[in-house]
Scaffold this active site. Structure first.
Site, mmCIF file in Angstrom:
data_model
loop_
_atom_site.group_PDB
_atom_site.id
_atom_site.type_symbol
_atom_site.label_atom_id
_atom_site.label_comp_id
_atom_site.label_asym_id
_atom_site.label_seq_id
_atom_site.Cartn_x
_atom_site.Cartn_y
_atom_site.Cartn_z
ATOM 1 C CG ASP A 76 -8.764 0.717 10.003
ATOM 2 O OD1 ASP A 76 -9.448 1.538 10.619
ATOM 3 O OD2 ASP A 76 -9.264 -0.268 9.430
ATOM 4 C CG ASP A 112 -1.236 1.678 3.352
ATOM 5 O OD1 ASP A 112 -0.993 1.314 4.532
ATOM 6 O OD2 ASP A 112 -1.827 0.939 2.548
ATOM 7 C CE LYS A 126 -9.515 4.125 7.224
ATOM 8 N NZ LYS A 126 -10.176 2.873 6.801
ATOM 9 N N GLY A 186 0.769 -1.252 0.000
ATOM 10 C CA GLY A 186 0.000 0.000 0.000
ATOM 11 C C GLY A 186 0.795 1.295 0.000
ATOM 12 N NE ARG A 210 -2.194 -2.903 -4.749
ATOM 13 C CZ ARG A 210 -2.236 -3.079 -3.422
ATOM 14 N NH1 ARG A 210 -1.998 -2.082 -2.609
ATOM 15 N NH2 ARG A 210 -2.525 -4.270 -2.918
ATOM 16 C CG ASP A 249 -5.581 -3.288 -2.218
ATOM 17 O OD1 ASP A 249 -5.065 -2.898 -1.140
ATOM 18 O OD2 ASP A 249 -6.066 -4.421 -2.356
ATOM 19 C CG PHE A 299 -12.391 0.604 2.560
ATOM 20 C CD1 PHE A 299 -11.876 -0.223 3.553
ATOM 21 C CD2 PHE A 299 -11.944 0.436 1.260
ATOM 22 C CE1 PHE A 299 -10.930 -1.199 3.252
ATOM 23 C CE2 PHE A 299 -11.005 -0.536 0.941
ATOM 24 C CZ PHE A 299 -10.495 -1.352 1.940
ATOM 25 C CB VAL A 300 -9.251 5.779 1.694
ATOM 26 C CG1 VAL A 300 -10.089 6.826 2.407
ATOM 27 C CG2 VAL A 300 -8.198 5.198 2.629
#
Ligand code: IMP
Ligand code: MG
Length: 180
Positions: A106, A103, A134, A47, A168, A162, A155-156
């Site tokens: 969470d 990346d 987050k 990511g 991506r 991805d 959800f990004v």
């Protein structure tokens, strides 16, 4: 399985120009903090690969690059907390100034696992730099020294990140609706 709704063009959360500006700021901050030292920059695959390539090109200190592959999600949209190492670093980190580039934080479980396992290799120092955090989803205390953006629990995707392997290559950060 992703629904066709989820595979539609994602909506924009962070446009390209905002991403680029923030990446430059992070690189400047890191360059100042590490002046006079040599850094081992670690990219968490997959990511972080685009974020990593952009940020390291603007960091102005001597640097070597390493790549650590981890997989935590499979194709699901919730963290399992299980981290599988898919590509390890063969170079010794002992006595080195390490910065880990990831990346998204969470739940924090992935980065926390990564930092703990790298600390066992006795670096002189270790810090982390994450493009997005987050804060509402955190389940564990994890230190993020450089944060690009704080976002909600959406959800990004895009800019290296991805959903089920897709998206991506988007130049911006988009979001897609959670499936039920
Ligand atoms: P954590 O262990 O829950 O902190 O999850 C971190 C990893 O899950 C990140 O490095 C991503 O690979 C993935 N992840 C977390 N949130 C998202 C998201 O919104 N979109 C895509 N991947 C995500
Ligand atoms: Mg990741």
């Amino acid at each position: 399985m992703p629904t066709s709704e989820q595979l539609k063009q994602p909506k924009i959360l962070i446009p390209e120009i905002k991403l680029q500006n923030r990446v430059s700021e992070l690189a400047q901050e890191i360059s100042m903090d590490y002046r006079g030292r040599e850094v081992v920059a670690i990219c968490i695959l997959k990511g972080a690969f685009i974020f990593f390539s952009d940020v390291i090109r603007q960091i102005d200190v001597p640097m070597t690059c390493e790549f650590l592959g981890v997989s935590s999600y499979g194709n699901k949209m919730v963290s399992s907390g299980e981290v599988k190492v898919t590509l390890d670093i063969n170079e010794p980190l002992e006595g080195k100034h390490v910065i880990v580039f990831d990346d998204i934080v969470d739940t924090g479980l992935t980065l926390s696992y990564i930092l703990n396992s790298l600390k066992a290799r006795k670096p002189a120092s270790i810090k982390s730099c994450c493009l997005m955090v987050k804060p509402d989803s955190l389940k564990t205390e994890v230190e993020v020294d450089y944060t690009g953006f704080k976002i909600g629990s959406e959800f990004v995707v895009g800019y290296g990140i991805d959903f089920a392997g897709q998206f991506r290559g988007l130049p911006y950060i988009g979001y897609i609706e959670h499936g039920h």
